[in-house]
Design an enzyme around this catalytic site. Structure first.
Site, PDB file in Angstrom:
ATOM      1  N   ASP A  83       0.835  -1.204   0.000  1.00 23.81           N
ATOM      2  CA  ASP A  83       0.000   0.000   0.000  1.00 23.81           C
ATOM      3  C   ASP A  83       0.863   1.244   0.000  1.00 23.81           C
ATOM      4  O   ASP A  83       1.750   1.404   0.852  1.00 23.81           O
ATOM      5  CB  ASP A  83      -0.904   0.006   1.234  1.00 23.81           C
ATOM      6  CG  ASP A  83      -1.836   1.210   1.255  1.00 23.81           C
ATOM      7  OD1 ASP A  83      -2.897   1.156   0.597  1.00 23.81           O
ATOM      8  OD2 ASP A  83      -1.493   2.219   1.915  1.00 23.81           O
ATOM      9  N   TYR A 123       2.665  10.362   0.426  1.00 26.19           N
ATOM     10  CA  TYR A 123       3.663   9.867   1.370  1.00 26.19           C
ATOM     11  C   TYR A 123       5.074  10.316   1.008  1.00 26.19           C
ATOM     12  O   TYR A 123       5.975  10.295   1.855  1.00 26.19           O
ATOM     13  CB  TYR A 123       3.631   8.341   1.452  1.00 26.19           C
ATOM     14  CG  TYR A 123       2.325   7.746   1.919  1.00 26.19           C
ATOM     15  CD1 TYR A 123       1.319   8.521   2.499  1.00 26.19           C
ATOM     16  CD2 TYR A 123       2.073   6.382   1.774  1.00 26.19           C
ATOM     17  CE1 TYR A 123       0.115   7.962   2.909  1.00 26.19           C
ATOM     18  CE2 TYR A 123       0.876   5.814   2.185  1.00 26.19           C
ATOM     19  CZ  TYR A 123      -0.100   6.616   2.743  1.00 26.19           C
ATOM     20  OH  TYR A 123      -1.292   6.045   3.138  1.00 26.19           O
ATOM     21  N   LYS A 156      -2.848   6.195  -4.258  1.00 18.21           N
ATOM     22  CA  LYS A 156      -3.983   7.080  -3.984  1.00 18.21           C
ATOM     23  C   LYS A 156      -3.783   8.448  -4.619  1.00 18.21           C
ATOM     24  O   LYS A 156      -2.667   8.965  -4.653  1.00 18.21           O
ATOM     25  CB  LYS A 156      -4.157   7.243  -2.474  1.00 18.21           C
ATOM     26  CG  LYS A 156      -4.174   5.925  -1.706  1.00 18.21           C
ATOM     27  CD  LYS A 156      -4.174   6.138  -0.201  1.00 18.21           C
ATOM     28  CE  LYS A 156      -3.991   4.806   0.518  1.00 18.21           C
ATOM     29  NZ  LYS A 156      -2.591   4.388   0.583  1.00 18.21           N
ATOM     30  N   HIS A 175      -7.969   9.553  -1.807  1.00 19.41           N
ATOM     31  CA  HIS A 175      -7.349   9.550  -0.481  1.00 19.41           C
ATOM     32  C   HIS A 175      -8.232  10.181   0.600  1.00 19.41           C
ATOM     33  O   HIS A 175      -8.357   9.661   1.700  1.00 19.41           O
ATOM     34  CB  HIS A 175      -5.996  10.266  -0.545  1.00 19.41           C
ATOM     35  CG  HIS A 175      -5.024   9.798   0.480  1.00 19.41           C
ATOM     36  ND1 HIS A 175      -3.669   9.718   0.252  1.00 19.41           N
ATOM     37  CD2 HIS A 175      -5.192   9.370   1.750  1.00 19.41           C
ATOM     38  CE1 HIS A 175      -3.061   9.268   1.328  1.00 19.41           C
ATOM     39  NE2 HIS A 175      -3.968   9.050   2.256  1.00 19.41           N
TER      40      HIS A 175
END
Length: 305
Positions: free
Chosen positions: A45, A50, A79, A110
């Site tokens: 994932d 990020y 996402k 997201h």
């Protein structure tokens, strides 16, 4: 126990135990992802926001080379971020480029809130008063409709959502053609979110749990219900908290950059209905949400789950 297949409404399957990369620091996440694949994880994932997808991609490549597996042996999720709600394919292409992939198995919205794509920061634009610079004219429904178009490109196998309460799903479902394959939510015995879990089950939407241990310093790891079950099962409190989700029929994301912990997290155990009833007692005095970004928006999360 890392690759128990759970059925999605697309007909595909998602491995029950996933490897999460949120907050995994640069310089460590490549080795962690590679080790996870070598250790048996088949569900990875990630997310554009990020900021570590390049290293995640390197770890995927390294792990596949070491195991002799091919890309189609993995289930990979990423996402679309809030500042890209009006540019979902562009954000997808950015993630694919960073990951070094031709497609992802699952592409998620997201958060159901758009932020200004022309603000003062690519990912976290703010107004003068320090609050998030939101694009209030953009509906999450329109963003999801743009995501539906991606299915024809071959660059995504399925689409879904993250952080959706029942209220947001009730807004979305009557207006779109494709029911989300997944709703990824914060979920653990301190936040069982039974209302949204039940609603997703009713609508054929698979639930994936993130932050399954709560957060750093979470009381869950020392909770007497969890500790007692761990002792009875001969495992760790962390493994009990991961097993909780799989026993409920949901997938769960385990996150670590420490090889021994990555290996340890694979030790999923069977939990009975009485075991789950014991864990359900944890939230009876109140629920605790650990992930709640300061968007200044009511997401419709119930106070009690």
């Amino acid at each position: 126990m890392t690759d128990i297949p759970l059925k999605l409404n697309t007909g595909a399957t998602i491995p029950a135990l996933g490897f999460g990369t949120w907050q995994s620091p640069e310089g460590q996440v490549r080795a962690a992802v590679s080790h996870a694949i070598k250790s048996g994880y088949r569900h990875i994932d990630c997310a554009y926001v990020y900021g570590n997808e390049k290293e995640v991609g390197e770890g995927i490549k390294e792990g596949l080379a070491a195991t002799g597996l091919s890309r189609n042996n993995l289930f990979i999720t990423t996402k679309v971020w809030c500042t890209y709600h009006t540019r979902v394919e562009q954000n997808l292409d950015m993630s694919l480029g960073l990951l070094g992939l031709d497609y992802v198995d699952l592409y998620l919205l997201h958060w159901p809130i758009a932020m200004n794509p022309n603000g003062n920061h690519e990912k976290f634009p703010k107004l003068a008063d320090g609050s998030r610079d939101l694009l209030r004219s953009r509906s999450h429904v329109d963003t999801y409709k743009d995501m539906e178009k991606l299915l024809k490109t071959g660059k995504v196998k399925a689409i879904g959502v993250c952080n959706y309460s029942k209220r947001y799903l009730e807004e979305l479902l009557p207006k779109v053609d494709i029911v989300p394959a997944v709703n990824q939510i914060e979920n653990h015995p301190l936040l069982p979110q039974q209302e949204i879990v039940d609603y997703c089950q009713q609508k054929g939407i698979h639930v994936t749990a993130y932050s399954p241990l709560g957060s750093t310093g979470s009381p869950l790891m020392k909770d007497p219900h969890v500790v007692k079950l761990a002792e009875q099962k001969g495992t760790t409190p962390g493994c009990i908290l991961l097993s909780y989700h799989i026993a409920r029929g949901n997938s769960v994301l385990a996150k670590s950059v420490t090889p021994s912990r990555i290996d340890e997290n694979k030790h999923i155990v069977d939990l009975s209905s009485s075991d789950l009833a014991s864990l359900a007692e944890i939230s009876q005095k109140g629920v605790t949400r650990f992930v709640y970004p300061e968007f200044g928006v009511d997401f419709g999360f119930p106070d009690k789950s």
